[in-house]
Motif scaffolding. Structure first.
Motif, PDB file in Angstrom:
ATOM      1  N   GLU A  16      -3.524   1.688  -1.234  1.00 37.21           N
ATOM      2  CA  GLU A  16      -4.076   1.875  -3.074  1.00 37.21           C
ATOM      3  C   GLU A  16      -3.758  -0.322  -3.055  1.00 37.21           C
ATOM      4  O   GLU A  16      -4.281  -0.856  -3.214  1.00 37.21           O
ATOM      5  CB  GLU A  16      -3.172   1.913  -3.293  1.00 37.21           C
ATOM      6  N   LYS A  17      -2.166  -0.408  -2.026  1.00 37.36           N
ATOM      7  CA  LYS A  17      -2.403  -1.472  -2.156  1.00 37.36           C
ATOM      8  C   LYS A  17      -3.353  -2.312  -1.830  1.00 37.36           C
ATOM      9  O   LYS A  17      -3.490  -3.720  -1.797  1.00 37.36           O
ATOM     10  CB  LYS A  17      -0.775  -1.688  -1.495  1.00 37.36           C
ATOM     11  N   TYR A  19      -6.430  -1.913  -1.328  1.00 40.49           N
ATOM     12  CA  TYR A  19      -6.997  -2.136  -2.039  1.00 40.49           C
ATOM     13  C   TYR A  19      -7.353  -2.991  -3.143  1.00 40.49           C
ATOM     14  O   TYR A  19      -8.001  -3.655  -4.075  1.00 40.49           O
ATOM     15  CB  TYR A  19      -7.791  -0.169  -2.796  1.00 40.49           C
ATOM     16  N   PHE A  20      -5.890  -2.719  -4.047  1.00 42.33           N
ATOM     17  CA  PHE A  20      -5.581  -3.635  -5.083  1.00 42.33           C
ATOM     18  C   PHE A  20      -5.976  -5.174  -4.877  1.00 42.33           C
ATOM     19  O   PHE A  20      -6.605  -6.463  -4.873  1.00 42.33           O
ATOM     20  CB  PHE A  20      -4.011  -3.681  -5.362  1.00 42.33           C
ATOM     21  N   TRP A  21      -5.333  -5.647  -3.817  1.00 41.55           N
ATOM     22  CA  TRP A  21      -5.435  -7.238  -3.092  1.00 41.55           C
ATOM     23  C   TRP A  21      -6.923  -7.658  -2.491  1.00 41.55           C
ATOM     24  O   TRP A  21      -7.406  -8.720  -2.535  1.00 41.55           O
ATOM     25  CB  TRP A  21      -4.664  -7.380  -1.986  1.00 41.55           C
ATOM     26  N   TYR A  23      -9.293  -5.638  -4.861  1.00 39.26           N
ATOM     27  CA  TYR A  23      -9.719  -6.459  -5.299  1.00 39.26           C
ATOM     28  C   TYR A  23      -9.634  -7.521  -5.879  1.00 39.26           C
ATOM     29  O   TYR A  23     -10.198  -8.256  -6.851  1.00 39.26           O
ATOM     30  CB  TYR A  23      -9.220  -5.170  -6.582  1.00 39.26           C
TER      31      TYR A  23
END
Length: 66
Positions: A16-17, A19-21, A23
């Motif tokens: 998830e982290k 994907y966060f970066w 995004y």
């Protein structure tokens, strides 16, 4: 078995982290693209004024011979 669940939870959080970066980077790239497009179109907006100004400079740039 509880250790496996904890490690699976950590793996999903790490993904998830990532994907966060991704995004954040995509959002920043989109914002930069929008700013560039606005700046390009802004130059076109003043093109007519620039032509008039250049014509005026050419008309005023005459030599007077005595």
């Amino acid at each position: 078995m509880s250790d496996e669940r904890v490690s699976e939870g950590q793996v999903s959080e790490e993904k998830e982290k990532d994907y966060f970066w991704f995004y954040v980077a995509a959002l920043a790239a989109a914002a930069i693209a929008v700013i560039i497009l606005v700046k390009i179109n802004e130059g076109d907006k003043y093109e007519g004024i620039q032509k008039l100004e250049n014509e005026e400079v050419q008309r005023l740039n005459i030599r007077v011979l005595n």
